[in-house]
Scaffold this motif. Sequence first.
Motif, PDB file in Angstrom:
ATOM      1  N   LEU A 505      -0.536  10.484   8.104  1.00  0.00           N
ATOM      2  CA  LEU A 505      -1.468  10.693   7.135  1.00  0.00           C
ATOM      3  C   LEU A 505      -2.782  10.257   7.176  1.00  0.00           C
ATOM      4  N   ASP A 506      -3.094   9.871   8.237  1.00  0.00           N
ATOM      5  CA  ASP A 506      -4.391   9.225   8.589  1.00  0.00           C
ATOM      6  C   ASP A 506      -4.837   8.090   7.639  1.00  0.00           C
ATOM      7  N   LEU A 507      -3.770   7.302   7.613  1.00  0.00           N
ATOM      8  CA  LEU A 507      -4.076   5.999   6.975  1.00  0.00           C
ATOM      9  C   LEU A 507      -3.873   4.854   7.953  1.00  0.00           C
ATOM     10  N   THR A 508      -4.701   3.810   7.862  1.00  0.00           N
ATOM     11  CA  THR A 508      -4.661   2.676   8.442  1.00  0.00           C
ATOM     12  C   THR A 508      -3.637   1.705   7.974  1.00  0.00           C
ATOM     13  N   VAL A 509      -2.927   1.025   8.723  1.00  0.00           N
ATOM     14  CA  VAL A 509      -1.926  -0.084   8.307  1.00  0.00           C
ATOM     15  C   VAL A 509      -2.384  -1.578   8.430  1.00  0.00           C
ATOM     16  N   THR A 510      -2.339  -2.329   7.391  1.00  0.00           N
ATOM     17  CA  THR A 510      -2.452  -3.641   7.772  1.00  0.00           C
ATOM     18  C   THR A 510      -1.166  -4.491   7.433  1.00  0.00           C
ATOM     19  N   ALA A 511      -0.688  -5.416   8.332  1.00  0.00           N
ATOM     20  CA  ALA A 511       0.444  -6.156   7.920  1.00  0.00           C
ATOM     21  C   ALA A 511       0.070  -7.472   7.217  1.00  0.00           C
ATOM     22  N   GLU A 512       0.774  -7.702   6.124  1.00  0.00           N
ATOM     23  CA  GLU A 512       0.543  -9.033   5.374  1.00  0.00           C
ATOM     24  C   GLU A 512       1.557 -10.000   6.002  1.00  0.00           C
ATOM     25  N   GLY A 513       1.054 -11.271   5.787  1.00  0.00           N
ATOM     26  CA  GLY A 513       2.059 -12.441   5.797  1.00  0.00           C
ATOM     27  C   GLY A 513       2.200 -12.661   7.525  1.00  0.00           C
ATOM     28  N   VAL A 514       1.369 -12.277   8.364  1.00  0.00           N
ATOM     29  CA  VAL A 514       1.561 -12.457   9.819  1.00  0.00           C
ATOM     30  C   VAL A 514       1.366 -14.185  10.009  1.00  0.00           C
ATOM     31  N   GLU A 515       2.143 -14.852  10.323  1.00  0.00           N
ATOM     32  CA  GLU A 515       2.287 -16.419  10.695  1.00  0.00           C
ATOM     33  C   GLU A 515       2.181 -16.939  12.003  1.00  0.00           C
TER      34      GLU A 515
END
Length: 550
Positions: A505-515
């Motif tokens: 869908l031409d969306l970028t993805v950011t992952a939260e909570g990367v520790e």
Amino acid sequence: MAQAQLEGLLGRLAGQLAAALLAEPFDLRTGQRVGAELVAAHIASAEALGRTVEVVQLRLVRDLGLVAEDVEDRLARLLAAVATGYARALRDRTLDEQESIRRAAMTARVEAERALRVSEAHFRHQATHDPLTDLPNRTLFTERLAAAVEVPGRGTERIGLCFLDLDRFKRVNDSYGHRVGDAVLTTVAERLRAALDGHLVARLGGDAFVVLVERTGGTRDVIAVAEAALAALHEPAVVAGHEVTVRTSIGIVERQIVGTSPNELMRAADSTLHWAKAAGGGRWELYDAERDHRELARQELSAAIPVALDRGEFFLDYQPLTSLHDGRLLGVEALVRWRHPELGVLRPDRFIGLAEETGLIVPLGGWVLAEACRTAGGWSGGGGAPFVSVNLAVRQVHRPVLVQEVRDLLRHTGLPPERLQLEITESAMMSTAEEPVQTLRALADLGVRIAIDDFGTGYSNLAYLRALPVTELKVAGEFVAGLRTPEARADERILASLVSLAHALDLTVTAEGVETAGQADRLRAIGCDAGQGWHFGRPEPADRILARLA
């Protein structure tokens, strides 16, 4: 009296006078009786007496042809006797009338006093009982509660309250009308009175009732009263041909009398009633001092937010959003903090929920947006400067002036639109209302980035997102947390699917909570674009962001 009756009376009296003039011995009492009889016949005016004397003096002897040596003398004495009898009778009648008036006045006064006592008793109105249900009202209940709590020598005793409120009673009035609603309240009162005999049951107003339980042996006694009330109201009430089901919520408070007060008891019972309603209604809840303390603290914190805004107690930290491909600083998320004068620095989870519940999120969120734009507008670096990401609450998205506010902020701060990202929750994005969608499209037309925060925790539909001006998905940290162990493959497969669909869908993805570095490696392997979490940096002040840029 009729004319014939009057003539008959006067003729008889004249005959008595005539006979008296000639009688031997001469008796004046006849004249007195004639005068009295005139008064008795209500011929009692001064003119009537004068006319009587005149007629008798001029006509009686002549017309009847009475002959006696001393007839004139006798007539004069007889007329005097008539006048005497007349005057005495008139005096007696006047006295009798005055006595009758006095007695009537006394009777009226007695009746008035009795009516006043009855009225006062009735007023006392109605003043202590509810006119609809005839239960004691708030006034009487307050007096009884105060007497139970404040009387000396009872401090070691225990007392309990059951605060009842009918669930969704407004629907009864809306569906059947207030007449049926009043009849339902009357039925409820009758059932409570019968089921809780021996306890004071009062109606506080509306559909709120309260039960006073004195000299309890502990919470079990008051719980038994509450359960008896629930059982009494369990069966539907048939009112005016309608079967109405009534459910009620009950807040229970029970404690030792010493150290408490009527106001505190009522406040605690009211708070507990709201807990019962929040739990779904149709049940009782028992007062919990620790829970009450927490909620009071929340209310105090909520009330302090406007003052904190005025005093400048809020500030922003910024957490990096880092590229998983080359490690560049792509952007920062603005996170609000509260430097509370007594509680220290508070994180958003302590006050954002309160602000959303009370509507204070609008001024607070407006301040966060303005401060973030002002700060980011001062970061140099041209196209290499990071964007700033700001969370918007549902209430903010629904405000029609949001687009103009953002436009004005960008103009005043000099922040390019593409360096502002607005994060929206899934619940706000999934709204069926058209206005929020139009607002987001207008913001996107300005060049502002739109992201969905905590993606995957709600009910987002990727096909629905295709029609929205979204540029980025921020995957909830719950999925990322599962990447800590190598054997946890389910979350990794879910994330891989989300990333693949988002890219389609031409969306970028950011992952939260990367520790951890391991999480970052696995996210990079599945094609995730960016990461945010302690592994890449904790939230920090703006000057440290400037240091990163340098």
